[in-house]
Design a protein around this motif. Structure first.
Motif: not given
Length: 724
Positions: A657-661, A688-690, A696-707
């Motif tokens: 899982l690679v996230v490009d903010l 969200k599950h992944a 933790p920091q990347l997970s929070e940023a990803l959850l914010d972007l899902l909106v």
């Protein structure tokens, strides 16, 4: 002179009739025919040209000259003025010269595009036929309507157009035939899985096709054991010469001597010692004292203790990793390597493990029921008819009772009870699985004679095992021990690369093959959830390695389907494939991706073995030999949940899982697309599950972007290459 009777017009009509090939003209005209006679015959034919419109016959010599001239020319038809232009090559050569180019296009495109290309070719042929019909059906009364440009090109001076039209028609006909063959050939190859537009780059299709279809490749099967195990880790090099040089550089040092490395499970210094020997390209034999307990006593006798690692060069004790590095720094290591190259090991040197050494599979109490079956089987088994069907290698229930009564000196009722006991211990079963055992005309068959078991199961022993079957928990423990030893000795430290060649010839793998033979009559329904989960995950990974070593690595979708569905083990009297273990057992009997049916039916006995619910984290533990799969690791029943969590975290943080903010995009493994239902009902739930396994920091940023509605989820391409 009137146009109807002019020689010029007659020549025109003659050349515009239905054409004959040069071979027919050559047969009809003698090479020694006089030119004057031909001209007189032409004059006679000119008088009858309006009624008959026959073709003029030219000498073969002139035809050959025309054909030689036309080898350097090509004919182009223009729809507007129907004129003929001259190019550098003939139309046939031009069409055939583009064969490889069109072949690549047909292999890359879908069947629809192939059909469109064939339609275009058919349209061109139809236009050609229309052009010919315009000239051939021209009546004398309408000759004045003929365009002057056409007449000018059909003068006696340009008689070469006869063979030009002939060759053009033949070229288009051959081209249509060739492309039809290519289309059918490509479709069949794609259907068989030998080529795939998703797996092979565009510029490599023609190379692959040529290599497969070349005469040198005839008789070589792509589905060949170990055929794809010859590739090195850097097998994607652009230069073949460079790749060959690197393969030569990685070849081990050829030596007459022998290196023995004593290790134990879980030893970090032993891992470093293996890497050191690999870097020096020194082939060694590893003896794990946890797998071979008697070698622990041997090591204590030779070296005065059981501290590992210990390295022997022939009979000489070199020492541990520290001593090896000291020899390298002093320059003495090269001298010892030269000694190994030239000197064979003497008698006092430690020996490699021999077959069956310290193997518990060959020890244990004798099974009296197995001894009865050994005597019974040759006496009652033969082919029979039952319910209008022919069953091979069967026996009647009454015949089994007769044999047991005579052999064991039992009454008939007691013999029936013995037969039922044999059936309950999975020695045999009803051919249609209708009952356990009855005295009568019912047909039964021994387990190793079952068609699927004998043809597709690769753990069935040869003959009847005379020892009593051990509990599944004990077998799973021994299997786990051997599995750990194989992982530590023959895989990279990160578990992503496997040395299949070394595994194939190792004593550890031979022991694994002996262990899995004990699975055919075990009881697995009463296993606890943790024991069952760890057992089947470890078995799946070793079973995939076994399949690759036996069948070779699959090169296409159909061959992958064959490996996952047809390579089987018999466990507890039932057959299990890789797909059945993953989707039937570990996923709680769920549907396979893109399938409508579940792995086990309602009456399938294996459904009792399936786990109660989907173990979604097992997707990060199952390895089928691909590069995009998770790394190999061994799982234990006591810590299975913790180990699965670690496997999921390592896989997702390692590139799953690679996230490009900045781009508001997430690149996720295709495993989440195939088995998305195991992680959530929608892509957002799956992501969200992944995200819970990321930092933790990347997970929070990803959850914010899902909106954000502009956020994109992109599935990574899956690399089916071998993880060797």
């Amino acid at each position: 002179m009137d146009m109807e009777t002019s020689p010029k017009h007659n020549v025109e009509v003659e050349h515009l009739e239905e054409l004959k090939s040069a071979e027919i003209i050559a047969e009809e005209v003698s090479p020694k025919q006089n030119i004057e006679e031909v001209e007189e015959k032409k004059e006679e034919e000119e008088i009858k040209s309006v009624e008959t419109a026959e073709f003029s016959r030219e000498p073969v010599s002139e035809i050959k000259e025309i054909m030689e001239e036309e080898e350097m020319e090509s004919i182009d038809i223009h729809e507007e003025d129907k004129t003929v232009s001259v190019d550098s090559d003939t139309q046939e050569d031009k069409l055939l010269s583009n064969y490889d180019e069109y072949e690549g296009e047909y292999e890359e495109d879908d069947t629809d595009s192939s059909d469109d290309s064939i339609d275009e070719i058919a349209k061109a042929v139809e236009e050609t036929v229309v052009d010919q019909s315009v000239f051939s059906h021209h009546s004398p009364d309408s000759s004045s309507v003929v365009d002057q440009s056409i007449v000018s090109h059909h003068s006696p001076d340009s008689s070469s157009t006869t063979s030009a039209w002939t060759e053009k028609a033949a070229a288009i006909k051959n081209f249509v035939r060739v492309k039809s063959e290519v289309a059918v050939h490509t479709f069949m190859r794609r259907l068989s899985g030998k080529i795939s537009a998703q797996d092979i780059p565009n510029d490599e299709f023609s190379k692959e096709t040529k290599s497969v279809d070349s005469p040198k490749a005839e008789g070589k099967s792509i589905w060949n054991p170990l055929s794809y195990l010859k590739m090195m880790q850097n097998d994607d090099n652009d230069s073949v010469d460079k790749g060959e040089e690197e393969v030569v550089a990685l070849e081990p040092v050829v030596m007459k001597g022998r290196i023995i490395l004593y290790t134990r499970l879980g030893c970090e210094e032993c891992k470093e010692c293996r890497l050191f020997l690999h870097e020096k390209r020194l082939r060694y034999v590893e003896i794990n004292i946890d797998i071979y307990p008697t070698r622990k006593l041997e090591l204590e006798k030779i070296s005065g203790g059981d501290v590992v690692p210990k390295v022997f060069f022939n009979e000489e004790l070199v020492g541990s990793l520290k001593e090896l590095k000291e020899l390298e720094e002093s320059g003495k290591l090269e001298e010892k390597i030269k000694y190994l190259i030239a000197k064979a090991p003497p008698r006092e040197a430690p020996l490699p493990p021999f077959s069956g050494e310290d193997d518990a599979a060959s020890k244990g109490p004798v099974d009296e029921l197995a001894l009865i079956v050994l005597k019974m089987k040759p006496c009652v088994v033969k082919d029979r008819f039952y319910k209008m069907r022919r069953f091979k290698n069967c026996f009647l229930g009454s015949e089994a009772v007769d044999f047991l009564s005579a052999d064991q000196h039992l009454e008939r009722d007691a013999a029936v009870e013995v037969a039922r006991k044999l059936a309950s211990h999975l020695f045999f079963q009803h051919v249609l699985d209708e009952n356990l055992f009855e005295d009568g005309n019912q047909l039964y068959r021994f387990l190793d004679d079952e068609p699927i078991v004998s043809s597709q199961c690769h753990n069935i022993p040869r003959g009847i095992i005379e020892l009593k079957p051990r509990p599944i928990v004990e077998i799973a423990s021994r299997l786990r021990l051997v599995y750990r030893a194989i992982l530590e000795a023959y895989t990279s430290p990160d578990g992503k690369h496997v040395d299949y060649r070394s595994i194939h010839g190792s004593e550890e793998f031979a022991r694994y093959l002996r262990i899995i033979q004990e699975l055919h009559r075990v009881e697995i329904e009463d296993m606890k959830r943790e024991e069952k989960l760890a057992f089947f995950v470890n078995l799946y990974n070793m079973m995939a390695i076994h399949a690759i070593l036996v069948w070779g690595y699959p090169t296409g979708p159909l061959e992958r389907t064959k490996m996952f569905g047809d390579f089987k083990y018999v466990i507890g009297g039932n057959t299990y494939s890789l797909s059945a273990i993953q989707n039937g057992i570990l996923r709680g009997n769920q549907r396979l991706p893109y399938n409508l049916m579940k792995s086990f039916g309602a009456k399938d006995k294996r459904s009792k073995v399936a786990l109660s619910y989907v173990e979604h984290l097992s997707h990060f533990a199952l390895v089928c030999g691909t590069r995009s799969g998770p790394p190999l690791r061994c799982f234990t029943p006591g810590e299975i949940d913790k180990e699965l969590m670690e496997a999921a975290r390592d896989f997702l943080r390692g590139g799953g899982l690679v996230v490009d903010l900045n781009a508001k995009s997430a690149y996720i493994s295709k495993i989440f697309k195939w088995y998305g239902g195991d992680f959530g009902k929608s892509e957002e739930e799956v992501l969200k599950h992944a995200s819970t396994y990321l930092e933790p920091q990347l997970s929070e940023a990803l959850l914010d972007l899902l909106v954000d509605t502009q956020f994109r989820i992109i599935y990574q391409s899956y690399d089916w290459g071998l993880n060797n």
